[in-house]
Design a protein around this motif. Structure first.
Motif, PDB file in Angstrom:
ATOM      1  N   ARG A   1      47.137  10.575  53.933  1.00  0.00           N
ATOM      2  CA  ARG A   1      46.354  10.430  52.461  1.00  0.00           C
ATOM      3  C   ARG A   1      46.193  12.301  52.587  1.00  0.00           C
ATOM      4  O   ARG A   1      46.104  12.820  51.604  1.00  0.00           O
ATOM      5  CB  ARG A   1      45.507   9.493  52.181  1.00  0.00           C
ATOM      6  N   LEU A   2      45.139  12.581  53.724  1.00  0.00           N
ATOM      7  CA  LEU A   2      44.376  13.545  53.359  1.00  0.00           C
ATOM      8  C   LEU A   2      45.588  14.772  53.449  1.00  0.00           C
ATOM      9  O   LEU A   2      45.599  16.035  53.186  1.00  0.00           O
ATOM     10  CB  LEU A   2      43.600  13.863  54.642  1.00  0.00           C
TER      11      LEU A   2
ATOM     12  N   ASP B   1      46.554   3.261  51.699  1.00  0.00           N
ATOM     13  CA  ASP B   1      48.123   2.924  51.324  1.00  0.00           C
ATOM     14  C   ASP B   1      48.432   1.734  52.329  1.00  0.00           C
ATOM     15  O   ASP B   1      49.359   1.799  53.218  1.00  0.00           O
ATOM     16  CB  ASP B   1      48.917   3.990  51.556  1.00  0.00           C
TER      17      ASP B   1
ATOM     18  N   ALA C   1      48.687  14.654  52.472  1.00  0.00           N
ATOM     19  CA  ALA C   1      49.290  14.707  51.077  1.00  0.00           C
ATOM     20  C   ALA C   1      48.584  15.488  50.288  1.00  0.00           C
ATOM     21  O   ALA C   1      49.287  16.159  49.205  1.00  0.00           O
ATOM     22  CB  ALA C   1      49.581  13.543  50.890  1.00  0.00           C
ATOM     23  N   SER C   2      47.098  15.546  50.183  1.00  0.00           N
ATOM     24  CA  SER C   2      46.275  15.996  49.438  1.00  0.00           C
ATOM     25  C   SER C   2      45.918  17.540  49.510  1.00  0.00           C
ATOM     26  O   SER C   2      45.434  18.169  48.540  1.00  0.00           O
ATOM     27  CB  SER C   2      45.128  15.414  49.092  1.00  0.00           C
ATOM     28  N   ASP C   3      46.317  17.853  50.748  1.00  0.00           N
ATOM     29  CA  ASP C   3      45.833  19.279  51.293  1.00  0.00           C
ATOM     30  C   ASP C   3      46.962  20.334  50.480  1.00  0.00           C
ATOM     31  O   ASP C   3      48.159  19.946  50.387  1.00  0.00           O
ATOM     32  CB  ASP C   3      46.045  19.557  52.457  1.00  0.00           C
ATOM     33  N   PRO C   4      46.518  21.432  49.929  1.00  0.00           N
ATOM     34  CA  PRO C   4      47.553  22.569  49.466  1.00  0.00           C
ATOM     35  C   PRO C   4      48.275  22.933  50.624  1.00  0.00           C
ATOM     36  O   PRO C   4      48.087  22.991  51.813  1.00  0.00           O
ATOM     37  CB  PRO C   4      46.546  23.670  49.102  1.00  0.00           C
TER      38      PRO C   4
ATOM     39  N   HIS D   1      44.541   6.965  56.544  1.00  0.00           N
ATOM     40  CA  HIS D   1      43.780   8.133  56.141  1.00  0.00           C
ATOM     41  C   HIS D   1      44.374   9.659  56.412  1.00  0.00           C
ATOM     42  O   HIS D   1      44.278  10.450  55.464  1.00  0.00           O
ATOM     43  CB  HIS D   1      42.377   7.803  56.566  1.00  0.00           C
TER      44      HIS D   1
END
Length: 255
Positions: free
Chosen positions: A239-240, A156, A242-245, A236
């Motif tokens: 982004r990681l 982003d 944000a994608s983690d549970p 990066h």
């Protein structure tokens, strides 16, 4: 009434066309000549154009033209804050190392060991951070990301260059009684662009903007490759994250 036509009496010895050419012309409205005049948007436009020499686009709200005096790197605010913090710590460590080396070499004092890298203007707006870089950096960004081996990852991280626009933050004002101004990120999160690190009037902004270093030339601005690599790393990580549970929150126990 301004703009109404009135018959002009003939002047002896002059043809009618000469009289028409000599008739007075109503001047067009001018922008305020000092910071205290005009509306708020006019004062903002005056500050950028007359004090900083930055071109603006016509219309409201006031917007700055990119690609002329600077380009802009647009990243998530979290990644931007982490980048500035990391770069700040690295600069401090470099200055300490230079001072220690100068002391071991018998230097008279640490002041001559080297000057800190000058800060470059940074703004925040709506959860985003806008970092001003040298004009032309937007065109270099895709190739630079490939060279830094970040080109294959979705980041982003965007750049705005020639033909682009940036919302003009209000001119920075000091707080009451000499106190520092209110933290700007509060307004930035509401959608209004504000300066986190404002430009300094009277200083050539181009000399402080991150740019690609030229071999054999010692500059004072931050190297663009270093800035982009740090930004890409932090983008990066954002982004990681944000994608983690979501992680389970600890539960307090009553003993």
């Amino acid at each position: 009434m301004v703009g109404a036509s009135h018959p002009v009496p003939p002047v002896p010895g002059l043809p009618p066309s000469s009289v028409a050419a000599a008739s007075p012309v109503v001047p067009s409205p001018r922008r305020p000549t000092e910071n205290g005049g005009g509306s708020a948007s006019e004062r903002v436009r005056w500050w950028y154009e007359s004090v900083l020499g930055w071109p603006t686009a016509p219309g409201e709200p006031v917007r700055l033209r990119t690609g002329v005096r600077f380009d802009v790197l647009d990243v998530p605010a979290g990644a931007g804050y982490a980048t500035l913090e990391r770069l700040g710590r690295a600069e401090q460590a470099e200055q300490v190392g230079q001072a220690e080396r100068a002391g071991r070499a018998g230097a008279a004092g640490a002041d001559g060991a080297g000057s800190p890298v000058p800060g470059f203007p940074v703004a925040v707006q709506g959860g985003r951070m806008l970092l001003l870089v040298a004009a032309g950096a937007a065109e270099e960004l895709p190739g630079l990301l490939e060279w830094l081996e970040w080109g294959s990852l979705p980041l982003d991280l965007t750049a705005v260059g020639t033909g682009g626009l940036m919302d003009a933050p209000p001119a920075p004002e000091p707080g009451p009684a000499g106190l520092p101004p209110r933290p700007p990120e509060r307004d930035g999160l509401r959608g209004a662009a504000v300066w986190l690190r404002p430009p300094v009037p009277g200083c050539e902004v181009g000399s402080s903007l991150p740019a690609l270093s030229v071999p054999g030339c010692a500059g004072t601005a931050l190297d663009l490759a270093r800035l982009v690599h740090t930004l890409a790393t932090q983008c990066h990580r954002v982004r990681l994250a944000a994608s983690d549970p979501p992680r389970a929150r600890p539960v307090a126990r009553v003993g």
